[in-house]
Design a protein around this motif. Structure first.
Motif, PDB file in Angstrom:
ATOM      1  N   ASN A 124       0.941  -1.212  -0.113  1.00  0.00           N
ATOM      2  CA  ASN A 124      -0.091   0.129  -0.192  1.00  0.00           C
ATOM      3  C   ASN A 124       0.890   1.305  -0.009  1.00  0.00           C
ATOM      4  O   ASN A 124       0.425   2.219  -0.658  1.00  0.00           O
ATOM      5  N   PRO A 125       1.743   1.376   0.800  1.00  0.00           N
ATOM      6  CA  PRO A 125       2.663   2.747   0.803  1.00  0.00           C
ATOM      7  C   PRO A 125       3.340   2.931  -0.584  1.00  0.00           C
ATOM      8  O   PRO A 125       3.652   3.920  -0.826  1.00  0.00           O
ATOM      9  N   VAL A 126       3.734   1.879  -1.126  1.00  0.00           N
ATOM     10  CA  VAL A 126       4.412   1.887  -2.410  1.00  0.00           C
ATOM     11  C   VAL A 126       3.444   2.287  -3.485  1.00  0.00           C
ATOM     12  O   VAL A 126       3.566   3.183  -4.257  1.00  0.00           O
ATOM     13  N   ARG A 127       2.254   1.708  -3.878  1.00  0.00           N
ATOM     14  CA  ARG A 127       1.286   2.132  -4.477  1.00  0.00           C
ATOM     15  C   ARG A 127       0.733   3.724  -4.117  1.00  0.00           C
ATOM     16  O   ARG A 127       0.578   4.488  -5.151  1.00  0.00           O
ATOM     17  N   ALA A 128       0.931   4.334  -3.119  1.00  0.00           N
ATOM     18  CA  ALA A 128       0.394   5.382  -2.523  1.00  0.00           C
ATOM     19  C   ALA A 128       1.629   6.347  -3.048  1.00  0.00           C
ATOM     20  O   ALA A 128       1.596   7.640  -3.002  1.00  0.00           O
ATOM     21  N   GLY A 129       2.667   6.172  -3.547  1.00  0.00           N
ATOM     22  CA  GLY A 129       4.016   6.978  -3.659  1.00  0.00           C
ATOM     23  C   GLY A 129       4.898   7.389  -2.436  1.00  0.00           C
ATOM     24  O   GLY A 129       5.499   8.344  -2.520  1.00  0.00           O
ATOM     25  N   MET A 130       4.480   6.562  -1.339  1.00  0.00           N
ATOM     26  CA  MET A 130       5.096   7.323   0.081  1.00  0.00           C
ATOM     27  C   MET A 130       6.374   6.583  -0.075  1.00  0.00           C
ATOM     28  O   MET A 130       7.407   7.227   0.838  1.00  0.00           O
ATOM     29  N   VAL A 131       6.873   5.232  -0.489  1.00  0.00           N
ATOM     30  CA  VAL A 131       8.188   4.891  -0.436  1.00  0.00           C
ATOM     31  C   VAL A 131       8.435   3.959  -1.831  1.00  0.00           C
ATOM     32  O   VAL A 131       7.341   3.702  -2.545  1.00  0.00           O
ATOM     33  N   GLU A 132       9.572   3.771  -2.063  1.00  0.00           N
ATOM     34  CA  GLU A 132       9.692   3.004  -3.156  1.00  0.00           C
ATOM     35  C   GLU A 132       9.899   1.436  -2.843  1.00  0.00           C
ATOM     36  O   GLU A 132       9.777   0.753  -4.057  1.00  0.00           O
TER      37      GLU A 132
END
Length: 239
Positions: A124-132
């Protein structure tokens, strides 16, 4: 319109989502994330819920868990919600609701979807652009499932344990799962089933659930057997 009943099947995991009201932030500080995890650990222990994976996003929460009784998850979520709202309102001098109504959940077909839901949650954090990479996000179960980080509230599911004979082999095999993309059709199926409170699984699994429980597992015209040739063709990965 009557609410759709919560779906429950003994030994079957659930994918749970709870969102902040109006999509507003429900976590503002590290202390908020820590408080929520503390409350979740205590409630899961008290009500007999095995937590397999989770991610705390800025304005919503995902949990993959197997309840020991039909009421276990409801009681756990009520306990977390009540205690966390008290924490949040006191910390930020606010009043009123924090969550967007009832949490949403879906039963997960272990054979066909479980490890995909593990990945869906932790990505989820990757899809949200928060982390790579999911390893870069501190508020999820990825460090436990993919590395040697102890998160005491977590209980590995049998499907996870089957990845290897030792913890190191399981962690390595789990990391390998993240080398490929989750097909869009799987992502859409997870979202649709969870938001609609349908069963997430193959046609065979859904039919078995309906015969056993006597409740419709989905609306006609949706879903699909992941082992069928048509499904496999539609979900072929691209670089």
């Amino acid at each position: 319109m009557a609410r759709r009943p919560r779906l429950y099947l003994p030994g079957c995991p659930l994918h749970i989502i709870q969102r902040g009201n109006n999509r507003d932030a429900c976590f503002r500080d590290d202390s908020d994330y820590k408080a929520y995890l503390h409350f979740m650990r205590e409630a899961a222990t008290q009500y007999g819920v095995a937590i397999h994976a989770f991610v705390l996003m800025t304005n919503h929460v995902h949990i993959l868990a197997t309840p020991s009784t039909e009421e276990s998850v409801s009681r756990m979520m009520q306990s977390i919600g009540r205690r966390y709202v008290q924490h949040f309102n006191y910390a930020y001098s606010r009043t009123g609701t924090l969550w967007e109504g009832r949490y949403k959940s879906t039963l997960v077909d272990t054979d066909n979807y479980l490890l995909t839901v593990y990945r869906y949650i932790e990505l989820n954090p990757v899809r949200a652009g928060m982390v790579e990479h999911p390893a870069d996000y501190p508020w999820s179960s990825y460090p436990y499932n993919a590395a040697d980080v102890d998160i005491k509230m977590l209980t590995p599911h049998e499907s996870y344990l089957a990845l290897g004979k030792t913890s190191l082999l399981r962690q390595s095999a789990y990391r390998d799962l993240f080398q490929s993309h989750i097909p869009d059709m799987d992502i859409n199926a997870i979202r649709l089933a969870t938001n609609k409170s349908w069963v997430l699984g193959s046609e065979k699994f859904i039919e078995q659930f309906e015969r056993r429980v006597g409740v419709a597992g989905k609306t006609a015209g949706h879903g699909g057997d992941r082992k069928s040739k048509a499904y496999k063709k539609s979900t072929t990965l691209t670089p």
